[in-house]
Structures are given as C-alpha cells and as structure tokens.
Design an enzyme around this catalytic site. Structure first.
Site: not given
Ligand code: EPU
Length: 338
Positions: A166, A238, A334
C-alpha cells in the site's frame, strides 16, 4: 482554450466517504495536454492543488481552499504484445473495476483478483492497490505523469515507482508533485490463477469453475459479503494498514494472544491483521457521531450518514490509542487524510 474553472464546487460525489465539503475551485482534466497546461495557468498559480480520481482513498476533513483537479482522462487499449505478455494502456480517469472487467472481456486476464476495488486507474499505483493474493505492482509496466510545477511529462517504470505494501514513490517523495495521466499494465499470456486466499478458494469450490472469470466472480462475491458498498455506506476501504512487527515482539504478543491473526514474513517479522486487533478491542459497530466501525469488518470505518471527516479521524485516533494500549502495536492510516 484553458479548461473552465468552476467556483465553489461540491466534493460530496468525489469522495467515497461522502463528506459534504467544497472546493474553492475545481477543474476537469480530460487530456494530458490539459494537465500540462496547468503549470502556466495564471488563474491557479498560487493555489494549493488537490488531485482527485475516484476519491476512494482520501479523508476530506474540511473545505479545500484551492483547486480540486478532477481527473477524467479516458481510454483503454492494447498497445503492444510480445511472446509472453499483452501490454494494455488505460487513461488515469478510467474506473478501475470497469477496466478490470474489460481486460477479461477481451481475453487478457491477470487483474481479476483486484475486481471491485473502488477508484480509478490513475489512483491504483499511488497506494499499489492489492487484494486476495495480488498487488497491482505485479502487473505494472510503466506510467506517465505530469509534474504539476513544470508541466513536464515523465515516465515511471516499476523501479521508479518504488512499490511497497500500500505504498509507492507517489505517497512519499513524489507526494503532491505529479498527476498520473495513464498507466500501462503487463498481462502475462500464460495465465496462472491466484486462488490461495481462503474465502476466494471456498467461493471457487462452490462454483465448480476455476478460470479467470470465476476468480473475478468469487472476488466480487467475497467483497460484497464483507465490505460495505460506498454508494450505500460511505467508506474508504481498509482504514489502517496491516502493521508489521518484529519477530521478538510478535512472539511476545502471541504468547499473550494465541489467536492473533498474522502472516509471517520471510525475514521472521509478522504482518498482523489490523481488523482482528481492532475487533478484539471491541470496536466493531461502535460510533462517534455518524462515523462508525463497520459491523462486518473492523478495519473499515464508515459514514452512517452526516459524519464529518473530523469525526472519522477522532474515531480512528481512539482506535489507534486503544490498540496501542492493548497490544503495543502502532496502526498507520491507509487513506490520505487532508
Ligand atoms: N478479522 C477479524 N475481525 C474483523 C476483521 C478481520 O477477526 O473485524 C480477521 C479475519 O477473520 C481474518 C483477518 O482478520 O482472519 C484478515 O481479514 P481480511 O481477510 O478481511 O483481510 P484484511 O487483512 O483485513 C486486507 C486488505 C484489504 C483486502 C483484503 C483481502 C489491508 C489494509 N487490507 O484486509 O484491502 O481486500 O486483505 O486481500 O491490507 C483496502 O486496502 O482498502 C482493502 C480493503
């Protein structure tokens, strides 16, 4: 003929949080020549400038006392190919998701994991958008940008863009200095699926198909299930990056919080799921005024209606402090906060 300067311009439709702020002036830019002409445009010579694509990665906290540059440079086409890849160019103002859908429709897959990401083609390299196992930087060839102060055109290859997680040159040394006008992507002819991400793999399994269109559909379905549609509930995706902590700090944290969601990095450090940290602190669904933590993804802050950018920042600050107190981990925003 210089582009018309529009006074007292409402930016509500130009930021996906839907904040009701105004710009002193706005100007629509539909060609590279119009962008280059800005450097010699006396009407805006001493005004601050704000480049807006889809406004999907920005928090506008107050009226902008300058000129908002609304990037509307369109066009998408195959410009070259070699034995290994297609080279596809798109104007900075093209809608990202529509561009991805078009590449599949014309038989040049490779961007399908990035379906449904809000924003424009020109904004994509700035924060090196990524999702479901793919970062834009992996499909990037080069871009063109105009240096706003001089009107000079520059080409940036992948190295010059210095992509990170990012992150890019345009968020650091290049911040505010360039307006990206077009981007060229390299789409390999030997297509290989990226389907390791658990939710996507599950959706594919259910569909029984494994081609690029199936991945596109799976990503769309997963995003729709988890992430709010900004047209319904304003947001900027995010709100925080997933923080990276050193190996020792990670081991100490995991001893206390065995469930912590993390991804080990090659150097032994660990990337933590910020959404998990925030969720674990009990923030899901909490609000300050109209600004709230999304109830299905704690990493996303939303505008439930009538929120201001200041309220979103206040909420973000409270979350940041709480996560630091609980876990000793610093969260970094972000989106760009203005
Ligand atoms: N989780 C929780 N509670 C929550 C949210 C997440 O426990 O409220 C846990 C989930 O269960 C999962 C882990 O955290 O085990 C990761 O969550 P998720 O798969 O939703 O991905 P993320 O790491 O929160 C990142 C990117 C997203 C992208 C997704 C999928 C960043 C900052 N965000 O989110 O990107 O779509 O992975 O690859 O890297 C963005 O940048 O705007 C964005 C949406």
């Amino acid at each position: 003929m210089p582009q018309p300067l529009i006074a007292d311009y409402p930016l509500r439709a130009h930021n996906t949080f839907g904040f009701d702020v105004r710009a002193r002036f706005a100007m629509r830019l539909e060609s590279e020549a119009q962008v280059a002409a800005l450097a010699n445009d006396g009407r805006i010579a001493n005004l601050p400038q704000l480049v807006l694509g889809g406004g999907s990665n920005v928090v506008l906290t107050r009226d902008f006392d300058g000129v908002a540059l609304l990037v509307g440079i369109l066009g998408k086409r195959l410009i070259a190919q070699d034995d290994d890849a297609y080279f596809v160019e798109a104007g900075a103002g093209e809608n990202w998701h529509d561009f991805v859908a078009w590449t599949l429709a014309v038989g040049m897959p490779g961007l399908e994991n990035l379906a449904l990401i809000p924003g424009t083609v020109g904004a994509a390299p700035i924060q090196n958008i990524g999702a479901y196992g793919l970062e834009m930087g992996e499909r990037f060839e080069r871009l063109r940008a105009i240096e706003l102060a001089t009107g000079e055109a520059h080409e940036f290859d992948r190295e010059a863009c210095a992509f990170g997680y990012r992150d890019s040159f345009f968020k650091r040394a290049g911040r505010g200095r360039f307006l990206i006008t077009s981007v060229v992507f390299r789409l390999p002819k030997a297509w290989t699926p990226r389907a390791d991400y658990a939710d996507v793999a599950r959706a594919l399994e259910n569909s029984g198909k494994h081609d690029a269109q199936a991945i596109f559909d799976a990503v769309v379905a997963v995003r729709r299930a988890k992430l709010p549609d900004w047209k319904v509930l304003g947001n900027a995706g995010s709100f925080f990056k997933n923080p990276v902590v050193g190996a020792e700090a990670f081991d100490a944290l995991r001893a206390r919080e065995p469930e912590v969601v993390s991804y080990r990095q090659p150097d032994g450090s660990a990337k933590l799921a910020a959404g998990w940290l925030i969720d674990r602190c009990g923030w899901k669904g909490r609000a300050i005024g109209g600004a709230a933590v999304h109830d299905r993804q704690a990493l996303v802050l939303v505008n439930r209606g009538g929120a201001t950018g200041a309220q979103v920042l206040e909420l973000a600050d409270a979350i940041r402090r709480d996560v630091f107190e609980h876990f000793g981990v610093q969260l970094e925003a972000e989106p760009v906060c203005l």
